[in-house]
Design a protein around this motif. Structure first.
Motif, PDB file in Angstrom:
ATOM      1  N   GLN A   1       0.167   8.245 -23.357  1.00 21.51           N
ATOM      2  CA  GLN A   1       0.315   7.934 -24.777  1.00 21.51           C
ATOM      3  C   GLN A   1       1.018   9.104 -25.475  1.00 21.51           C
ATOM      4  N   PRO A   2       2.275   8.924 -25.906  1.00 20.74           N
ATOM      5  CA  PRO A   2       2.995  10.027 -26.552  1.00 20.74           C
ATOM      6  C   PRO A   2       2.458  10.360 -27.944  1.00 20.74           C
ATOM      7  N   ASP A   3       1.754   9.411 -28.566  1.00 20.78           N
ATOM      8  CA  ASP A   3       1.235   9.622 -29.915  1.00 20.78           C
ATOM      9  C   ASP A   3      -0.249   9.298 -29.925  1.00 20.78           C
ATOM     10  N   PRO A   4      -1.105  10.209 -29.425  1.00 26.88           N
ATOM     11  CA  PRO A   4      -2.538   9.899 -29.346  1.00 26.88           C
ATOM     12  C   PRO A   4      -3.178   9.634 -30.697  1.00 26.88           C
ATOM     13  N   LEU A   5      -2.772  10.364 -31.726  1.00 26.42           N
ATOM     14  CA  LEU A   5      -3.336  10.138 -33.053  1.00 26.42           C
ATOM     15  C   LEU A   5      -2.941   8.763 -33.571  1.00 26.42           C
ATOM     16  N   GLY A   6      -1.718   8.352 -33.293  1.00 23.61           N
ATOM     17  CA  GLY A   6      -1.291   7.010 -33.675  1.00 23.61           C
ATOM     18  C   GLY A   6      -2.078   5.936 -32.961  1.00 23.61           C
ATOM     19  N   ALA A   7      -2.406   6.176 -31.683  1.00 20.72           N
ATOM     20  CA  ALA A   7      -3.199   5.194 -30.929  1.00 20.72           C
ATOM     21  C   ALA A   7      -4.604   5.066 -31.514  1.00 20.72           C
ATOM     22  N   ILE A   8      -5.207   6.201 -31.903  1.00 21.16           N
ATOM     23  CA  ILE A   8      -6.537   6.155 -32.509  1.00 21.16           C
ATOM     24  C   ILE A   8      -6.475   5.459 -33.862  1.00 21.16           C
TER      25      ILE A   8
ATOM     26  N   ASP B   1     -10.367   7.466 -23.583  1.00 21.37           N
ATOM     27  CA  ASP B   1     -10.123   7.384 -22.146  1.00 21.37           C
ATOM     28  C   ASP B   1      -8.907   8.228 -21.790  1.00 21.37           C
ATOM     29  N   GLU B   2      -8.988   8.959 -20.679  1.00 18.21           N
ATOM     30  CA  GLU B   2      -7.944   9.899 -20.244  1.00 18.21           C
ATOM     31  C   GLU B   2      -7.663  10.928 -21.343  1.00 18.21           C
ATOM     32  N   ALA B   3      -8.737  11.500 -21.850  1.00 13.98           N
ATOM     33  CA  ALA B   3      -8.640  12.421 -22.987  1.00 13.98           C
ATOM     34  C   ALA B   3      -8.023  13.751 -22.618  1.00 13.98           C
ATOM     35  N   GLN B   4      -7.864  14.042 -21.324  1.00 12.36           N
ATOM     36  CA  GLN B   4      -7.269  15.318 -20.961  1.00 12.36           C
ATOM     37  C   GLN B   4      -5.845  15.467 -21.504  1.00 12.36           C
ATOM     38  N   THR B   5      -5.217  14.345 -21.848  1.00 12.78           N
ATOM     39  CA  THR B   5      -3.869  14.420 -22.418  1.00 12.78           C
ATOM     40  C   THR B   5      -3.859  15.116 -23.778  1.00 12.78           C
ATOM     41  N   LEU B   6      -5.025  15.211 -24.424  1.00 13.54           N
ATOM     42  CA  LEU B   6      -5.096  15.898 -25.710  1.00 13.54           C
ATOM     43  C   LEU B   6      -4.938  17.408 -25.560  1.00 13.54           C
ATOM     44  N   GLY B   7      -5.082  17.894 -24.322  1.00 11.19           N
ATOM     45  CA  GLY B   7      -4.939  19.323 -24.108  1.00 11.19           C
ATOM     46  C   GLY B   7      -3.516  19.810 -24.199  1.00 11.19           C
ATOM     47  N   LYS B   8      -2.578  18.888 -24.249  1.00 12.66           N
ATOM     48  CA  LYS B   8      -1.184  19.293 -24.371  1.00 12.66           C
ATOM     49  C   LYS B   8      -0.886  19.672 -25.816  1.00 12.66           C
ATOM     50  N   SER B   9       0.044  20.576 -25.975  1.00 10.47           N
ATOM     51  CA  SER B   9       0.387  21.043 -27.323  1.00 10.47           C
ATOM     52  C   SER B   9       1.098  19.943 -28.098  1.00 10.47           C
ATOM     53  N   GLY B  10       1.253  20.174 -29.369  1.00  4.20           N
ATOM     54  CA  GLY B  10       1.988  19.219 -30.200  1.00  4.20           C
ATOM     55  C   GLY B  10       1.115  18.076 -30.638  1.00  4.20           C
ATOM     56  N   ALA B  11       1.483  16.851 -30.210  1.00  7.07           N
ATOM     57  CA  ALA B  11       0.785  15.652 -30.670  1.00  7.07           C
ATOM     58  C   ALA B  11      -0.677  15.664 -30.257  1.00  7.07           C
ATOM     59  N   GLY B  12      -0.980  16.152 -29.052  1.00  7.73           N
ATOM     60  CA  GLY B  12      -2.368  16.193 -28.607  1.00  7.73           C
ATOM     61  C   GLY B  12      -3.206  17.140 -29.440  1.00  7.73           C
TER      62      GLY B  12
END
Length: 370
Positions: free
Chosen positions: A66-73, A142-153
């Motif tokens: 998900q390139p835009d996790p905040l948008g997905a939430i 789900d698959e929250a480890q992607t939030l550890g990336k900088s920027g959008a996460g």
């Protein structure tokens, strides 16, 4: 409603997780497990149903790729609000049919999406709490480890943390991840802006109780018995992935009746290629990277020791031990590809535990994983 006869519910595990969250609502719960072992199905079925029975508002968001996790939430929140307001609000009549026998109802207006996603998240959550003030939200990422990336996460992490501060008893948070190292970095790193000090644990693999359940379904569908050890062996060969286990047994019943478990599983793998993704990942690695990965399958690898570098050299057909710098470069490349993750200085782990299990199984077979 049609009942899924192959569904294997896990209500005790769902109750356990909800109990942990209820006991410490200000502490998120992080759950690690390899892909395809049933985490997502558990979240969207067992945990969702248990949350609703306890008068929680379950909200599931898949963050994988998900390139835009905040948008997905935000989208998940908007959907929940839409459904809720459709039930709660009396909507205006837009048309009346002949003799007043039919009406058209206008949908309630949605909250406008602002230019600031974090502000929109706060606004939507505030509206949800206003409409259901006594119903805490269970947010499942789900698959929250992607939030550890900088920027959008990182932006999504900060926005969720702000909700925690604003609603100390209105938000329960459960995180899952298929990368142990990335998930632990997210919840255990005190420098992170959000989920530090979260409780973390492994998602339990299904065991003999599930195998016995599948054996009963096999017997009911085929009117034949199958020894539990055979089914348990097949489950282990499928890396304890329940969906593929069910697919295999269905195939066994319809396409390979009368075959033993080993032959039926071999035929199933030829037709369905359940390990194709792992095979493609492995094939895309260089010979040196593959040799390093095979060393990592062992329980306590010493990647830079002379003995290890000699074995890697032998695998490559070289007379002299591979240089430490070459091993380090291979590891860095595997990290960049998302195959390995650093656990601590000098120690690395597979990002996908399923890939490690497949490689270990393939390496044990003659002529495989070379």
């Amino acid at each position: 409603m049609r009942i899924d006869s192959w569904r294997y519910p896990r209500p005790q595990l769902a109750a356990h997780y909800l109990g942990l969250l209820a006991d410490a609502p200000r502490r998120p719960l992080a759950v690690f497990g390899p892909r395809q072992i049933g985490k997502t199905y558990f979240l969207t079925h067992d945990l969702t149903e248990a949350a609703e029975q306890q008068d929680l508002r379950p909200l599931y968001v898949d963050l994988w790729s998900q390139p835009d996790p905040l948008g997905a939430i935000n989208t998940a929140l908007a959907t929940a609000l839409r459904e809720l307001t459709s039930k709660l609000q009396r909507t205006p009549v837009t048309r009346v049919g002949a003799f007043g026998l039919s009406v058209g109802l206008a949908a309630p207006p949605a909250l406008p999406a602002g230019s600031d996603p974090a502000a929109w998240l706060a606004s939507q959550f505030a509206e949800l709490r206003r409409l259901e003030p006594q119903r805490p939200v269970l947010l499942m990422l789900d698959e929250a480890q992607t939030l550890g990336k900088s920027g959008a996460g990182d932006a999504a992490m900060k926005a969720i943390r702000a909700l925690f501060n604003a609603y100390p008893h209105g938000l329960l948070l459960l995180l899952t991840g298929s990368s142990r190292s990335q998930l632990l970095s997210l919840v255990g790193d005190h420098s992170k802006t959000a989920f530090k000090l979260a409780a973390h644990m492994d998602f339990p693999l299904l065991g003999m109780e599930f195998v016995a359940f599948v054996a009963e379904r096999y017997r009911a569908a085929s009117r034949r018995e199958v020894p539990l050890p055979e089914l348990d062996w097949a489950f282990s060969q499928l890396l304890h992935r329940p969906g593929e286990m069910i697919d295999f047994v269905r195939y066994w019943i319809t396409d390979a009746p009368g075959r033993d478990a080993a032959e039926a599983l071999a035929r199933f793998k030829q037709v369905n290629s359940p390990d194709q993704l792992f095979e493609e990942v492995y094939a895309g690695c260089t010979a040196l990277q593959r040799a390093v990965l095979r060393e990592l399958v062992s329980e306590a690898p010493q990647l830079f020791s002379k003995a290890t570098r000699e074995r890697v050299a032998a695998a490559l057909g070289l007379a002299d031990p591979v240089a430490p710098a070459s091993v380090a470069n291979a590891i860095q490349q595997l990290e960049a590809q998302g195959i390995l993750g650093k656990v601590q200085r000098g120690r690395y782990a597979f990002e996908d535990e399923g890939f490690r299990a497949w490689l270990k199984s393939a390496a044990a077979a003659p002529g495989e994983a070379r």
